[in-house]
Design a protein around this motif. Structure first.
Motif, short mmCIF file in Angstrom:
data_model
loop_
_atom_site.label_atom_id
_atom_site.label_comp_id
_atom_site.label_asym_id
_atom_site.label_seq_id
_atom_site.Cartn_x
_atom_site.Cartn_y
_atom_site.Cartn_z
N SER A 1 -20.28 44.42 5.98
CA SER A 1 -19.77 44.99 7.09
C SER A 1 -18.49 43.87 7.74
CB SER A 1 -20.79 45.16 8.05
OG SER A 1 -20.25 45.65 9.29
N LYS A 2 -17.63 44.81 8.27
CA LYS A 2 -16.60 43.88 9.01
C LYS A 2 -17.05 43.20 10.27
CE LYS A 2 -12.37 45.64 7.24
NZ LYS A 2 -11.05 46.37 7.41
N GLU A 3 -18.09 44.01 10.82
CA GLU A 3 -18.59 43.83 12.07
C GLU A 3 -19.74 42.73 11.99
OE1 GLU A 3 -17.33 44.71 14.95
OE2 GLU A 3 -15.79 45.62 13.66
N GLU B 1 -21.21 50.38 9.40
CA GLU B 1 -20.13 50.81 10.48
C GLU B 1 -20.25 49.77 11.65
OE1 GLU B 1 -17.76 54.55 12.18
OE2 GLU B 1 -19.73 54.61 10.90
N HIS B 2 -21.53 49.64 12.29
CA HIS B 2 -21.62 49.06 13.67
C HIS B 2 -21.87 47.66 13.48
CE1 HIS B 2 -21.35 52.91 15.51
NE2 HIS B 2 -22.14 53.38 14.90
N GLY B 3 -22.04 47.28 12.14
CA GLY B 3 -22.37 45.59 11.91
C GLY B 3 -23.87 45.43 12.06
N ALA C 1 -11.97 51.00 7.02
CA ALA C 1 -11.96 50.59 8.51
C ALA C 1 -13.02 49.46 8.69
CB ALA C 1 -11.85 51.61 9.28
N TYR C 2 -14.01 49.83 8.04
CA TYR C 2 -15.36 48.86 8.51
C TYR C 2 -15.98 48.19 7.46
CZ TYR C 2 -17.97 52.94 6.80
OH TYR C 2 -18.61 54.05 6.06
N ARG D 1 -13.94 54.13 4.30
CA ARG D 1 -14.97 52.92 4.44
C ARG D 1 -13.90 51.77 4.68
NH1 ARG D 1 -18.72 54.31 -0.61
NH2 ARG D 1 -19.62 56.23 0.14
#
Length: 233
Positions: A199-201, A66-68, A84-85, A82
């Protein structure tokens, strides 16, 4: 919690997995293998990307995704929360909940899940699929673990063990009992699908996702994907 990794061209991409045989297998020495792990490694190898696998508790993995702080995780199912991230790859594998039975069991009355009412059924105590039987008011007895459930349909007065297909067949093979068993899928049960989740981040992951999907197509076309499944089953 992990800190955000510094990306270096000569460093392998670190991905995470937890023990979920045969999709991901973490042994006593923390060595990681399994169908999904081997597929991910092979797909990335085909496009020249070096990856390695580590393991950690699921809750920690989820927070770091979530936080990358980490690149990704495999044997990951799609969940609304899930989206969103997480960047989801093309489908890597699937899980089907099935009726596991002795090879001589008559299955003519078994097509939908509710047809289990015609059979003596067991499921593992406390597992989600056992709770599903309770919710649907399907009569059953519980078993404490996978091995007991497999042996119940062979050596006790039980017709059906309700369980995940590949998970049960993999364990039955380890026990030397696979040839004595068969499975049947239910017409009204949808499969669960697993993906590589990035992870998107995490820096560079959109491009990494494209590379993985390209590699996955390549190993499916070459036959390497099927060979990985054959190795475990």
């Amino acid at each position: 919690m992990l800190t955000r990794a510094v990306i270096a061209a000569d460093e392998p991409v670190e991905l995470f997995a937890i023990d979920y045989p045969p999709y991901t297998i973490v042994n006593d020495q923390a060595e990681i293998s399994g169908i999904d792990v081997d597929v991910v490694i092979a797909a990335f190898n085909s496009v020249g990307v070096d990856v390695k696998f580590s393991t950690a508790p699921w809750k920690r993995i989820r927070k770091n995704l979530e936080h990358g702080y980490i690149a990704g995780y495999t044997s990951c199912a799609k969940r609304p929360a899930r989206m969103a991230y997480i960047l989801f790859s093309d489908r890597v594998s699937e899980a089907n909940q099935v009726a596991l039975m002795a090879t001589n069991t008559d299955t003519r009355k078994l097509n939908n899940l509710t047809d289990l009412k015609h059979y003596k059924v067991t499921a593992i105590e406390g597992w989600a699929i056992q709770k599903e039987l309770e919710t649907k008011a399907i009569k059953h007895v519980t078993t404490p673990d996978m091995d007991s459930g497999i042996r119940a349909v062979l050596f006790r007065d039980i017709d059906v063990f309700y369980i995940g297909e590949l998970t049960a067949l993999y364990r039955a093979q380890q026990l030397g009992l696979k040839e004595k068993l068969k499975t049947k899928r239910f017409a009204d049960k949808q499969r669960a699908e697993f993906y590589l989740c990035l992870s998107k981040e995490y820096p560079g992951n959109p491009e990494l996702l494209k590379q993985f999907n390209t590699g996955l197509q390549r190993i499916k076309a070459s036959g390497e994907f099927d060979a990985i499944y054959d190795k475990y089953l």
